[in-house]
Design a protein around this motif. Structure first.
Motif, PDB file in Angstrom:
ATOM      1  N   ARG A 294      54.692  32.930  37.335  1.00 45.43           N
ATOM      2  CA  ARG A 294      54.054  31.421  37.233  1.00 45.43           C
ATOM      3  C   ARG A 294      52.643  31.404  36.612  1.00 45.43           C
ATOM      4  O   ARG A 294      52.435  30.499  35.828  1.00 45.43           O
ATOM      5  CB  ARG A 294      53.798  31.262  39.013  1.00 45.43           C
ATOM      6  CG  ARG A 294      53.410  29.717  38.738  1.00 45.43           C
ATOM      7  CD  ARG A 294      53.661  29.648  40.377  1.00 45.43           C
ATOM      8  NE  ARG A 294      53.171  27.837  40.791  1.00 45.43           N
ATOM      9  CZ  ARG A 294      54.150  26.966  40.610  1.00 45.43           C
ATOM     10  NH1 ARG A 294      55.498  27.568  40.555  1.00 45.43           N
ATOM     11  NH2 ARG A 294      53.948  25.825  40.865  1.00 45.43           N
ATOM     12  N   GLY A 295      51.650  32.498  36.553  1.00 47.51           N
ATOM     13  CA  GLY A 295      50.561  32.336  35.913  1.00 47.51           C
ATOM     14  C   GLY A 295      49.581  31.258  36.374  1.00 47.51           C
ATOM     15  O   GLY A 295      49.826  30.538  37.547  1.00 47.51           O
ATOM     16  N   GLY A 296      48.508  31.128  35.758  1.00 47.37           N
ATOM     17  CA  GLY A 296      47.322  30.406  36.182  1.00 47.37           C
ATOM     18  C   GLY A 296      46.499  30.657  36.996  1.00 47.37           C
ATOM     19  O   GLY A 296      46.346  31.769  37.515  1.00 47.37           O
ATOM     20  N   ASP A 297      45.422  30.080  37.004  1.00 45.00           N
ATOM     21  CA  ASP A 297      44.173  30.600  37.702  1.00 45.00           C
ATOM     22  C   ASP A 297      44.440  31.012  39.290  1.00 45.00           C
ATOM     23  O   ASP A 297      44.045  31.901  39.781  1.00 45.00           O
ATOM     24  CB  ASP A 297      42.968  29.529  37.591  1.00 45.00           C
ATOM     25  CG  ASP A 297      42.414  29.407  36.349  1.00 45.00           C
ATOM     26  OD1 ASP A 297      42.455  30.297  35.619  1.00 45.00           O
ATOM     27  OD2 ASP A 297      41.634  28.334  36.390  1.00 45.00           O
ATOM     28  N   GLY A 298      45.117  30.025  40.113  1.00 43.56           N
ATOM     29  CA  GLY A 298      45.617  30.286  41.244  1.00 43.56           C
ATOM     30  C   GLY A 298      46.331  31.642  41.611  1.00 43.56           C
ATOM     31  O   GLY A 298      46.121  32.420  42.394  1.00 43.56           O
ATOM     32  N   ALA A 299      47.299  31.830  40.713  1.00 45.42           N
ATOM     33  CA  ALA A 299      48.207  33.058  40.786  1.00 45.42           C
ATOM     34  C   ALA A 299      47.479  34.141  40.453  1.00 45.42           C
ATOM     35  O   ALA A 299      47.425  35.300  41.048  1.00 45.42           O
ATOM     36  CB  ALA A 299      49.445  32.883  39.900  1.00 45.42           C
ATOM     37  N   VAL A 300      46.333  34.290  39.667  1.00 46.30           N
ATOM     38  CA  VAL A 300      45.686  35.302  38.980  1.00 46.30           C
ATOM     39  C   VAL A 300      44.715  35.553  40.243  1.00 46.30           C
ATOM     40  O   VAL A 300      44.593  36.690  40.447  1.00 46.30           O
ATOM     41  CB  VAL A 300      45.101  34.837  37.780  1.00 46.30           C
ATOM     42  CG1 VAL A 300      43.603  35.962  37.430  1.00 46.30           C
ATOM     43  CG2 VAL A 300      45.697  34.736  36.619  1.00 46.30           C
ATOM     44  N   LYS A 301      44.303  34.731  40.777  1.00 43.04           N
ATOM     45  CA  LYS A 301      43.338  35.063  41.985  1.00 43.04           C
ATOM     46  C   LYS A 301      44.208  35.568  43.116  1.00 43.04           C
ATOM     47  O   LYS A 301      43.660  36.483  43.942  1.00 43.04           O
ATOM     48  CB  LYS A 301      42.594  33.673  42.493  1.00 43.04           C
ATOM     49  CG  LYS A 301      41.613  34.114  43.565  1.00 43.04           C
ATOM     50  CD  LYS A 301      40.399  35.037  43.133  1.00 43.04           C
ATOM     51  CE  LYS A 301      39.606  35.643  44.115  1.00 43.04           C
ATOM     52  NZ  LYS A 301      38.526  36.756  43.866  1.00 43.04           N
ATOM     53  N   TYR A 302      45.113  35.127  43.349  1.00 43.10           N
ATOM     54  CA  TYR A 302      46.029  35.533  44.614  1.00 43.10           C
ATOM     55  C   TYR A 302      46.628  37.051  44.169  1.00 43.10           C
ATOM     56  O   TYR A 302      46.437  37.733  45.060  1.00 43.10           O
ATOM     57  CB  TYR A 302      47.238  34.578  44.742  1.00 43.10           C
ATOM     58  CG  TYR A 302      48.228  34.917  45.904  1.00 43.10           C
ATOM     59  CD1 TYR A 302      47.798  34.184  47.022  1.00 43.10           C
ATOM     60  CD2 TYR A 302      49.154  35.803  45.812  1.00 43.10           C
ATOM     61  CE1 TYR A 302      48.591  34.357  48.271  1.00 43.10           C
ATOM     62  CE2 TYR A 302      49.849  36.028  47.242  1.00 43.10           C
ATOM     63  CZ  TYR A 302      49.441  35.139  48.307  1.00 43.10           C
ATOM     64  OH  TYR A 302      50.403  35.526  49.401  1.00 43.10           O
ATOM     65  N   LEU A 303      46.933  37.363  43.046  1.00 38.26           N
ATOM     66  CA  LEU A 303      47.260  38.753  42.559  1.00 38.26           C
ATOM     67  C   LEU A 303      46.184  39.607  42.715  1.00 38.26           C
ATOM     68  O   LEU A 303      46.185  40.626  43.093  1.00 38.26           O
ATOM     69  CB  LEU A 303      47.660  38.732  41.151  1.00 38.26           C
ATOM     70  CG  LEU A 303      49.082  38.240  41.047  1.00 38.26           C
ATOM     71  CD1 LEU A 303      49.462  38.012  39.458  1.00 38.26           C
ATOM     72  CD2 LEU A 303      50.040  38.969  41.563  1.00 38.26           C
ATOM     73  N   ASP A 304      44.849  38.996  42.298  1.00 39.09           N
ATOM     74  CA  ASP A 304      43.520  39.846  42.678  1.00 39.09           C
ATOM     75  C   ASP A 304      43.566  40.299  44.099  1.00 39.09           C
ATOM     76  O   ASP A 304      43.013  41.575  44.373  1.00 39.09           O
ATOM     77  CB  ASP A 304      42.306  39.191  42.159  1.00 39.09           C
ATOM     78  CG  ASP A 304      41.176  40.199  42.211  1.00 39.09           C
ATOM     79  OD1 ASP A 304      41.165  41.184  41.214  1.00 39.09           O
ATOM     80  OD2 ASP A 304      40.391  39.935  42.937  1.00 39.09           O
ATOM     81  N   GLU A 305      43.502  39.408  44.972  1.00 37.77           N
ATOM     82  CA  GLU A 305      43.364  39.650  46.243  1.00 37.77           C
ATOM     83  C   GLU A 305      44.674  40.444  46.863  1.00 37.77           C
ATOM     84  O   GLU A 305      44.445  41.529  47.733  1.00 37.77           O
ATOM     85  CB  GLU A 305      43.644  38.084  47.242  1.00 37.77           C
ATOM     86  CG  GLU A 305      42.412  37.383  47.268  1.00 37.77           C
ATOM     87  CD  GLU A 305      41.001  37.915  47.508  1.00 37.77           C
ATOM     88  OE1 GLU A 305      41.146  38.537  48.506  1.00 37.77           O
ATOM     89  OE2 GLU A 305      40.057  37.472  46.921  1.00 37.77           O
ATOM     90  N   LEU A 306      45.826  40.297  46.417  1.00 41.64           N
ATOM     91  CA  LEU A 306      46.792  41.201  46.951  1.00 41.64           C
ATOM     92  C   LEU A 306      46.885  42.581  46.301  1.00 41.64           C
ATOM     93  O   LEU A 306      47.362  43.788  47.120  1.00 41.64           O
ATOM     94  CB  LEU A 306      48.349  40.390  46.676  1.00 41.64           C
ATOM     95  CG  LEU A 306      49.617  40.826  47.134  1.00 41.64           C
ATOM     96  CD1 LEU A 306      49.425  40.812  48.723  1.00 41.64           C
ATOM     97  CD2 LEU A 306      50.708  40.185  46.539  1.00 41.64           C
ATOM     98  N   LEU A 307      46.806  42.732  44.980  1.00 43.18           N
ATOM     99  CA  LEU A 307      46.878  44.046  44.091  1.00 43.18           C
ATOM    100  C   LEU A 307      45.507  44.921  44.074  1.00 43.18           C
ATOM    101  O   LEU A 307      45.609  45.854  44.051  1.00 43.18           O
ATOM    102  CB  LEU A 307      47.491  43.579  42.749  1.00 43.18           C
ATOM    103  CG  LEU A 307      48.757  43.081  42.677  1.00 43.18           C
ATOM    104  CD1 LEU A 307      48.971  42.920  41.194  1.00 43.18           C
ATOM    105  CD2 LEU A 307      49.686  43.863  43.336  1.00 43.18           C
ATOM    106  N   VAL A 308      44.554  44.110  44.272  1.00 41.54           N
ATOM    107  CA  VAL A 308      43.142  44.717  44.563  1.00 41.54           C
ATOM    108  C   VAL A 308      42.728  44.907  45.653  1.00 41.54           C
ATOM    109  O   VAL A 308      42.567  46.176  46.217  1.00 41.54           O
ATOM    110  CB  VAL A 308      42.051  44.211  43.468  1.00 41.54           C
ATOM    111  CG1 VAL A 308      40.860  44.913  43.406  1.00 41.54           C
ATOM    112  CG2 VAL A 308      42.794  44.220  41.860  1.00 41.54           C
ATOM    113  N   TRP A 309      42.304  44.034  46.054  1.00 42.14           N
ATOM    114  CA  TRP A 309      41.836  44.175  47.476  1.00 42.14           C
ATOM    115  C   TRP A 309      42.642  44.630  48.775  1.00 42.14           C
ATOM    116  O   TRP A 309      42.246  45.690  49.368  1.00 42.14           O
ATOM    117  CB  TRP A 309      40.892  42.786  47.993  1.00 42.14           C
ATOM    118  CG  TRP A 309      39.711  42.497  47.262  1.00 42.14           C
ATOM    119  CD1 TRP A 309      39.431  41.675  46.036  1.00 42.14           C
ATOM    120  CD2 TRP A 309      38.331  43.053  47.752  1.00 42.14           C
ATOM    121  NE1 TRP A 309      38.259  41.715  45.720  1.00 42.14           N
ATOM    122  CE2 TRP A 309      37.590  42.605  46.674  1.00 42.14           C
ATOM    123  CE3 TRP A 309      38.039  43.880  48.443  1.00 42.14           C
ATOM    124  CZ2 TRP A 309      36.045  42.651  46.622  1.00 42.14           C
ATOM    125  CZ3 TRP A 309      36.640  44.028  48.450  1.00 42.14           C
ATOM    126  CH2 TRP A 309      35.740  43.716  47.551  1.00 42.14           C
TER     127      TRP A 309
END
Length: 800
Positions: A294-309
């Motif tokens: 999907r991409g986009g700022d929202g998806a990027v931030k969601y992935l950061d929370e899911l994949l990093v934190w």
């Protein structure tokens, strides 16, 4: 020999071998997949490892999925969510032709089923969950089993075994795992096909629960767990509900707005998917692929929370020896917290915190969200967590409370990601902040009043105070311990509840009588609260000055035994002096009429009285209730309680023999006696309470109280060798004091009609008589509250 490194790379990199060095895959009748935290039959690496192993060994594979009564914080909330997930995975396994057998631990179905099965297996495969108790349960099975035990990372895109160390900063983890992550975020997952027809051993050491049409609420009610934490109506467990919530989040555009709206707790700006990730009811891999596409700022931030934190916390717990202790926070944080241990702070008990009683409106609202809705907005959780050290004795107690409150109430509790957030509140994954502040030192502060100013607090409070889907009006008849514990539990979940009692005060047999300077605990002389589910309450009541410890695990009320029931009734709507005469059906609810002719209407009526009294009230209902006959079978013995004061003490040798101020004799008239002057805060006069034996009391049940008082006081004076006079002697008749024949069930409840009963006669069958009566009453009341809450949240089938 079958080895983890012989599997395809995408599976091999996820396997941890827990086996003893001597264990090897040889012999055995089947391969077991012990399902726990990947409750799905798709994109499940552990299931694929088991199926691949079965193919190579030429053995059938089946899924063993179990739910124990003994896991930490076991409750109706967690049990229901897990069972709803199990229902979906059972259907998914049937559709894929994979054998599945669910083991629900309950009366008649207890015992070491997994160890029995492992003794017949060639291999046991489970998921890697690097927090207690699942990590040590895995190791414990591996130590006992003769076959290998492997765990498989089913939760993280970057497999935990590949991370190699317990990173303590998100940026370091992000950079160190970037290449591994990039190679996997878009990778498709192909499920391994079963190689045999669906298989389940025909000699299972338990009766598998068929979930497709099971009454989950009724099954949960039979389990010996905490019935005081209710299921969450708006959050159903399972793959179907999990993906439905995800689709709604995406299609409504909330994923696209996530980066901008995720910190606003007053709106529905987050996905609320954490419980589904925790139990693996949805595939992290699928969600990551969809976000990436999907991409986009929202998806990027969601992935950061899911994949990093999130994955930072999982890997930290995997590579750290003790992620649930203070050893898991940095040295600088431990040192600064220790330096500030003597700082002034307001001490709140566990009960005050759990019941949102601190007086801090934002914190109390956040705790209400946890207690009622089973979730806490992550941005608010940080402020919620930072406040707990301010109200705790030291850092160790702070961490214990953070873990307890989160894991007890949050549907995503007991998860590595939870530990990540909780440890952050004490300095983990963070750096020191200056200037130093009280209590926290250089640990980053996060003040509740400042957070409240940054948000729309009225909107957040309204959002949390919304109904969780529970709206019945409940009337509890009886303000003894069982009625009060039932009513308090319902009240704490947002249920409108009214308590009616015929007496002038609350407490029933937990009572204290005052005559001038004398105080007599003439009902229950003391409390025993041995059940583990009550330990946290007992500790809080002592700290709050409600109870005083006596000896050998016994407690008394700090200002008389009725101190406890008064404390329990403090937040409730209680109407005393109301003697209920009859109960009648009124539409879908009930009409309660008292002896004065006043009506009290409700949707659900609960009888918290001695069983014979409840049976009499039940007889006023035109159409008999199914459990009325059970109540009629309960028998109770009376007790004459005599209150006596002498003008002189017994001789010294007699006094010295009265351990704890208690006297026991073989005389039925003087069955047990308690010296009231030995209790703190009492008059020094020689005051006693005597309970006569049940059979003797029954034989003299219609005697005049003055005659009983005369007989008992004379007998006690002789027993104590007191030469002085009797200053005061009064006897009180408890017509229903002791359970002679009780029920094995903790309570009774007719779900279809909304009527139930509880009391110390519950859980008082032959197997449970060792439980003290007050403890039985408390547990019975909470069990009945659990039945009401289960009824309100019952769903027989998952919602698409």
């Amino acid at each position: 020999m079958l080895r983890p490194d012989s599997f395809p790379d995408h599976l091999a990199e996820r396997i941890t071998d827990h086996s003893a060095s001597a264990a090897c895959v040889s012999g055995g009748r089947f391969v077991i997949y012990w399902m726990r935290t990947a409750v799905r039959a798709h994109e499940n690496p552990a299931l694929d490892v088991a199926l691949t192993a079965g193919q190579r060994l030429g053995l059938p594979v089946f899924v063993y999925h179990a739910l124990s009564e003994k896991y930490p914080y076991a409750s109706d909330r967690h049990h229901t969510f897990i069972l709803e997930g199990a229902r979906d995975v059972e259907a998914e396994c049937v559709a894929r032709g994979i054998g599945y057998a669910f083991h629900l631990e309950r009366p008649g179905q207890r015992g070491p089923a997994l160890r029995t099965l492992a003794a017949r297996a060639a291999l046991v495969v489970t998921e890697t969950m690097p927090v207690a108790p699942l990590d040590w349960l895995t190791d414990s099975l591996a130590e006992a089993a003769t076959c290998p035990v492997w765990s498989v990372d089913t939760a993280c895109v970057v497999p935990m075994p590949l991370v190699g160390t317990a990173h303590t900063r998100a940026f370091a983890f992000r950079d160190a795992t970037a290449a591994v992550r990039a190679a996997r975020v878009s990778a498709d997952w192909t499920d391994v096909a079963p190689h045999t027809p669906a298989f389940v051993p025909d000699d299972l050491p338990y009766e598998p629960l068929r979930l497709a049409h099971a009454d989950i609420a009724a099954m949960v009610a039979r389990c010996e767990i905490d019935h005081g934490v209710a299921p969450v109506p708006h959050t159903r467990g399972g793959t179907v509900a999990g993906y439905a919530r995800w689709r709604a989040f995406v299609t409504a555009g909330r994923l696209d707005r996530y980066a901008a709206k995720r910190n606003d707790a007053s709106i529905d700006g987050v996905s609320r998917m954490s419980a589904y990730f925790h139990y693996g009811m949805v595939s992290t891999f699928r969600i990551v692929r969809e976000c990436t596409e999907r991409g986009g700022d929202g998806a990027v931030k969601y992935l950061d929370e899911l994949l990093v934190w999130r994955e930072l916390a999982y890997a930290f717990c995997y590579w750290h020896d003790a992620p649930d202790t203070l050893d898991a926070i940095p040295v600088w944080a431990r040192e600064t917290l220790a330096r500030h241990e003597s700082d002034t702070r307001t001490r709140h008990t566990w009960e005050t915190l759990a019941r949102s009683g601190t007086g801090d409106e934002l914190w109390d609202t956040a705790q209400q969200s946890l207690r009622v809705h089973g979730e806490l907005h992550n941005n608010v959780r940080m402020t919620w967590g930072k406040a707990i050290p301010m109200w705790s004795t030291n850092a160790s107690e702070s961490l214990e409370r953070l873990i307890d409150l989160n894991h007890r109430y949050a549907l995503d509790g007991r998860d590595p990601a939870s530990y990540g957030g909780l440890l952050w509140c004490l300095g983990q994954f963070d750096r020191p902040f200056t200037p130093e502040v009280g209590v926290l030192g250089t640990v980053r502060p996060r003040r509740s009043d400042e957070h409240r100013q940054r948000m729309n607090f009225p909107a957040y409070r309204a959002h949390v105070s919304r109904s969780a889907g529970l709206s019945p009006r409940v009337t509890v008849i009886g303000a003894g311990i069982s009625g009060l514990s039932c009513a308090r539990t319902l009240h704490d979940h947002g249920i409108a509840v009214t308590v009616l009692d015929k007496s002038r005060g609350v407490g029933g047999r937990i009572s204290t009588r005052r005559e001038g300077q004398w105080m007599f605990d003439h009902g229950a002389p003391s409390l025993r609260l041995d059940d583990a589910r009550l330990a946290r309450y007992a500790e809080s009541w002592i700290q709050d000055g409600v109870l005083q410890p006596m000896h050998e695990g016994e407690y008394v009320g700090a200002r008389g035994m009725n101190t406890l029931p008064k404390h329990l009734a403090r937040d409730l709507t209680v109407k005393t002096g109301v003697h209920v005469a009859s109960i009648a059906r009124a539409g879908a609810g009930w009409a309660i009429t008292d002896r004065e002719g006043a009506a009290h209407d409700c949707d659900i009526v609960l009888l918290a009285t001695p069983a014979p009294q409840a049976a009499v009230l039940m007889s006023t209902i035109e159409q008999p209730v199914a459990f009325a006959q059970s109540l009629a079978g309960v028998s109770m013995l009376p007790c004459w309680s005599s209150m006596i004061v002498f003008d002189a003490p017994p001789p010294a040798l007699v006094s010295e023999s009265l351990v704890g101020g208690e006297l026991r004799t073989d005389l039925p008239m003087l069955h047990r006696a308690w010296r009231q002057s030995s209790r703190r805060g009492r008059s020094t006069d020689e005051a006693w309470v005597v309970h006569s034996e049940g059979g003797w009391s029954a034989d003299h049940i219609e005697a005049e109280p003055a005659d009983i008082a005369s007989w008992v006081s004379d007998a006690l004076r002789t027993q104590l060798q007191i030469a002085g006079d009797i200053t005061y002697a009064v006897s009180h008749r408890w017509r229903y004091a002791r359970v002679q024949t009780g029920l094995d069930d903790a309570c009774v409840f007719d779900e279809s009609r909304g009527i139930g009963a509880c009391g110390d006669w519950g859980a008082a069958g032959a197997t449970r008589r060792s439980h003290p009566s007050v403890e039985r009453a408390w547990l019975s009341g909470i069990a009945l509250a659990g039945r009401v809450l289960g009824r309100a949240t019952s769903r027989s089938r998952p919602v698409p």
